[in-house]
Design an enzyme around this catalytic site. Structure first.
Site, mmCIF file in Angstrom:
data_model
loop_
_atom_site.group_PDB
_atom_site.id
_atom_site.type_symbol
_atom_site.label_atom_id
_atom_site.label_comp_id
_atom_site.label_asym_id
_atom_site.label_seq_id
_atom_site.Cartn_x
_atom_site.Cartn_y
_atom_site.Cartn_z
ATOM 1 C CG ASP A 68 -1.880 1.224 1.349
ATOM 2 O OD1 ASP A 68 -1.764 1.986 0.677
ATOM 3 O OD2 ASP A 68 -2.598 0.917 2.217
ATOM 4 C CG HIS A 69 2.876 4.279 -3.102
ATOM 5 N ND1 HIS A 69 3.807 4.884 -2.201
ATOM 6 C CD2 HIS A 69 3.614 4.125 -4.244
ATOM 7 C CE1 HIS A 69 5.004 5.162 -3.103
ATOM 8 N NE2 HIS A 69 5.051 4.513 -4.286
ATOM 9 N NE ARG A 70 -3.893 3.906 1.236
ATOM 10 C CZ ARG A 70 -5.141 3.316 1.597
ATOM 11 N NH1 ARG A 70 -6.350 3.916 1.428
ATOM 12 N NH2 ARG A 70 -5.225 2.162 1.884
#
Lengths: 424, 221
Positions: A396-398
Site C-alpha cells: 500500500d503506497h500510502r
C-alpha cells in the site's frame, strides 16, 4: 404488499422487549440497511434494520412500551403510497415478518414454539449475501410452504416462486426443494462444462457466496489501495538444504513454512509492512499474523497463523498444515480466518515464475511467491546452476514507499539465503 | 481478538472509534476488539433512560445507543468496550450480559473483592453497593459500549444522579471495598488476561460454515 416488523428474540431467555425508539417516522421512506427502530432487553439495545425498501405505514407500539417477543410493532408497505389503514388483522402467533431482522444468523432448525420469534427474523441481510438477486422477499399468497421449507429455501438460496409444489393445493414440500435443487445442480454442471456452451454465452451464472465475497474484497482493495510491486530473486539452495535436513530429522516442513518464518523475521524489522493505513493514521500491529492463501475448488480462503513472531519453524509448519487442512475440508472457524496483518500467496506449485497479488484490506502488504526454478547463475565470475525463486511484494503506497519495500525484500532475501538465522 | 489500551480518551473520540470498528467487524474487515480506557468525567444515559434520574439540572448528559439508564464515567474507573460479533457466538444478548458480569466478578475477586450478581439488576454488586455498571448497544449483532468498573474514582460524582435509574443506589469501588488503593494498571492487566479465555468459554465461536467463511475470505490472483 405490506410487511410486518416484529419484536425480535435477542436471547434464549428473552420473552419480551421494550421498544426504545422509532428511528423512522410514519410515512418515511425506508431503504435497505436503514435502522428503523431500537429495542431493548435487560441492559442491551439492538438496532433493527430494514432489509427491503418501502414506506413505514404503521406504528403499533409506542416508544417505552414493553411487548412480548414476536409482537408486530409496525408495518412497512412496498409502495410509495401510504395506505390510510392497514386492514390485515395482526396475527402474532403465526406472523412471519418478512423483511426485518437484526440477525445474519440462522437459528437451529427446530420447530418454533408459540411466542417464539417468527422464523423470518433470521434471514441473512443482503449486505452479507452474495446472491445477486434479492432473497425471496415475502410469503406471497401464491407461495405456499411451511416455515421449515421456507427456511431451507433461504439457506439454499432458492426462490420459492420458482418451485413447483407437489403437496395439497400446490403446497411446496421439502422434497420439492430437493428436486428443484437437483435440477439446478445439473444446470450448473452443464454451464461449467469446459467446452464453449451456447447456454453459457451471455447468461449470468449466479455467484457463489464465496465468489461474491472475493469479488467484493478485491474490488474494494483495488479501488481504495494504491498498490505498487517490487520483485526480487532469491537463491533458495540453502533453504532447500534446511528443508531436507528437517525432513531427515523427522520434521517435515514446506518451503512455504520457511518463507512464513522469514517473513515474520523481516516484518519485525520493517513494521510498516505489518501495518494498516487508516484515515486516522497508521496502525502498527503488535502481532505478526500471517495469512496463507489456500486455494479451493470454488475460491480461496486465507487462514491466519497468529503470533508468528513467537513461533519456531516447527510450530509454524504444524500450524500451517493444520490450518490448510481445515480450510480445505471446510472445518475452519471465522476467527482462524481473521486478524491477519500480512499475507503470503504462493503459486509456486503451479510452476508460476512470478505474479502480483492483491492486498487484503485492512492489511498493508502481500507477498506473491513463485516457483523455485533451476537457473543459470553467475557467481564470482563462474557460471553455475542455481535454484532461484522470485517473490513480489505488493504494498500500500500510502503506508510505505518503493525503497522501504525493496529493503524489506532485501532482508527477506538475506534471511532465506542464510536460513540458519531462522533456526536460532 | 485485539485488546487495545487507549489510556485516557474523551468520550466522543472513543465513541467515534467504536463506531468505526463496529462497522469493520460487521464487515469482517476488523477483528473483534476490546477497548480499555478511562474517560474524563462525563455523564451518559441509555436510549431508553429517564432524564428524571439526573438529579442536578446543571449536569450535562449524553444520550447514547446503549441499554440502561444514566451513569457516570471518569478518572479512576476502568471502562471496557468489547466489540464482539455475537452472531458468531450464538446471538444471545442476555448471555453476553451474564458473561460481562462473570468477567467483572472474577476481576474483582482478583483484587480480593467478593462481588456478585443481583438478579434483575444487571451489573455487579457488593454489600457496599454497585461496583460496576453494564450497558450494551448492538448493531448487526456486533456489540458496543460495555462495562465500567469503579477502581478508584471519586464516588461523589454519582451523587448527582440515580445511577442506572435506581433511586439512592449506593455505589462502591474496588479501592473502597479493599480499604486500600487498588492500582488501575493491575486491574487492567487482569481484564486483559481473563477476557479472551472467558469469552471463549462462555460464548464459543461456532465453526463457520463455508458460506459464512466466504465473507471473511480475501484476495485473489
Amino acid at each position: 404488499m405490506a410487511t410486518e416488523i416484529t419484536m425480535p428474540k435477542l436471547s434464549d431467555t428473552m420473552t419480551e422487549g421494550r421498544l426504545v425508539a422509532w428511528k423512522k417516522s410514519l410515512g418515511d421512506r425506508v431503504e435497505r440497511g436503514d435502522v428503523i427502530a431500537e429495542v431493548e432487553t435487560d441492559k442491551a439495545t439492538m438496532e433493527l434494520e430494514a432489509f427491503v425498501a418501502g414506506v413505514l405505514t404503521e406504528i403499533r407500539v409506542k416508544p417505552g412500551e414493553m411487548v412480548p417477543v414476536g409482537t408486530v410493532i409496525g408495518m412497512v408497505g412496498e409502495g410509495d403510497v401510504q395506505p390510510a389503514t392497514v386492514s390485515a388483522p395482526p396475527s402474532e402467533a403465526t406472523a412471519v415478518p418478512e423483511n426485518w431482522q437484526p440477525s445474519p444468523e440462522l437459528p437451529p432448525a427446530e420447530p418454533m414454539a408459540a411466542g417464539d420469534v417468527p422464523e423470518r427474523l433470521i434471514e441473512v441481510p443482503p449486505e452479507v449475501t452474495s446472491s445477486p438477486e434479492p432473497l425471496p422477499r415475502s410469503v406471497d399468497d401464491g407461495e405456499k410452504a411451511s416455515p421449515l421449507v421456507r427456511r431451507l429455501a433461504r439457506e439454499k438460496g432458492i426462490d420459492l416462486r420458482e418451485v413447483e409444489g407437489s403437496g395439497p393445493a400446490g403446497r411446496i414440500l421439502q422434497d420439492d426443494l430437493e428436486g428443484f435443487l437437483g435440477k439446478q445442480v445439473m444446470v450448473e454442471e452443464e454451464a461449467s462444462k469446459p467446452e464453449p456452451s451456447i447456454a453459457a454465452a451471455g447468461v449470468a451464472q449466479p455467484l457463489s457466496r464465496m465468489r461474491a465475497a472475493i469479488a467484493r474484497t478485491v474490488a474494494e482493495a483495488w479501488r481504495t489501495i494504491p498498490h505498487f510491486t517490487v520483485t526480487v530473486a532469491i537463491d533458495m539452495g540453502e533453504a532447500e538444504e534446511v528443508r531436507r535436513e528437517f525432513k531427515e530429522a523427522g520434521s517435515p516442513l514446506s518451503i512455504n513454512d520457511l518463507i512464513v518464518k522469514a517473513c515474520a523475521l523481516a516484518l519485525a524489522k520493517f513494521p510498516l509492512a505489518n501495518a494498516s493505513y487508516t484515515a486516522d493514521g497508521i496502525i502498527f500491529h503488535e502481532g505478526i499474523n500471517i495469512g496463507i492463501a489456500v486455494s479451493l475448488d470454488d475460491g480461496l480462503l486465507v487462514p491466519v497463523i497468529q503470533g508468528c513472531q513467537r513461533l519456531s519453524l516447527k510450530e509454524i509448519a504444524a500450524r500451517s498444515k493444520e490450518l490448510a487442512e481445515r480450510a480445505r475440508s471446510g472445518r475452519i472457524s471465522e476467527r482462524e480466518l481473521s486478524g491477519g496483518t500480512f499475507t503470503i500467496s504462493n503459486l509456486g506449485m503451479y510452476g508460476v515464475e512470478e505474479f502480483m497479488a492483491v492486498i487484503h484490506p485492512p492489511q498493508g502488504a502481500i507477498l506473491a511467491v513463485g516457483a523455485i526454478m533451476d537457473e543459470v547463475v553467475v557467481r564470482e565470475g563462474q557460471v553455475t546452476a542455481g535454484r532461484r525463486m522470485r517473490v513480489t511484494l505488493s504494498a500500500d503506497h500510502r503506508l510505505l514507499d518503493g525503497a522501504y519495500g525493496a529493503k524489506f525484500l532485501a532482508e527477506l532475501k538475506h534471511i532465506l539465503e542464510n536460513p540458519v538465522t531462522m533456526l536460532v | 481478538m485485539v485488546i487495545t489500551d487507549l489510556g485516557l480518551m474523551e468520550f466522543d473520540a472513543a465513541y467515534a472509534l467504536q463506531q468505526r470498528l463496529v462497522a469493520g467487524i460487521a464487515a469482517s474487515t476488523e477483528p473483534e476488539t476490546l477497548l480499555l480506557l478511562e474517560h474524563p468525567a462525563v455523564y451518559t444515559i441509555g436510549s431508553g433512560g429517564n432524564e428524571a434520574n439526573v438529579l442536578d439540572p446543571s449536569v450535562e448528559v449524553r444520550r447514547i445507543n446503549r441499554g440502561g439508564d444514566v451513569t457516570w464515567h471518569g478518572p479512576g474507573q476502568l471502562v471496557g468496550y468489547p466489540l464482539i460479533s455475537l452472531d458468531r457466538r450464538g446471538c444471545d444478548l442476555h448471555r453476553y450480559l451474564r458473561f460481562l458480569e462473570e468477567l467483572l466478578i472474577r476481576v474483582a475477586a482478583d483484587s480480593g473483592v467478593a462481588a456478585r450478581r443481583v438478579p434483575g439488576r444487571t451489573g455487579i454488586w457488593t454489600d457496599g453497593g454497585k461496583l460496576a455498571s453494564i450497558g450494551v448497544g448492538c448493531r448487526r449483532w456486533v456489540t458496543m459500549h460495555g462495562f465500567a468498573l469503579n477502581v478508584a474514582p471519586d464516588l461523589a460524582a454519582f451523587d448527582l444522579i440515580n445511577p442506572c435509574g435506581i433511586v439512592a443506589c449506593p455505589v462502591t469501588s474496588l479501592t473502597r471495598e479493599c480499604g486500600a488503593a487498588v492500582a488501575m494498571a493491575e486491574v487492567r492487566k487482569t481484564v486483559v488476561k481473563l477476557f479472551a479465555p472467558l469469552l471463549a468459554e462462555w460464548m464459543p465461536e461456532k465453526p463457520a460454515e463455508r458460506d459464512s467463511i466466504a465473507d471473511v475470505v480475501c484476495l485473489g490472483r
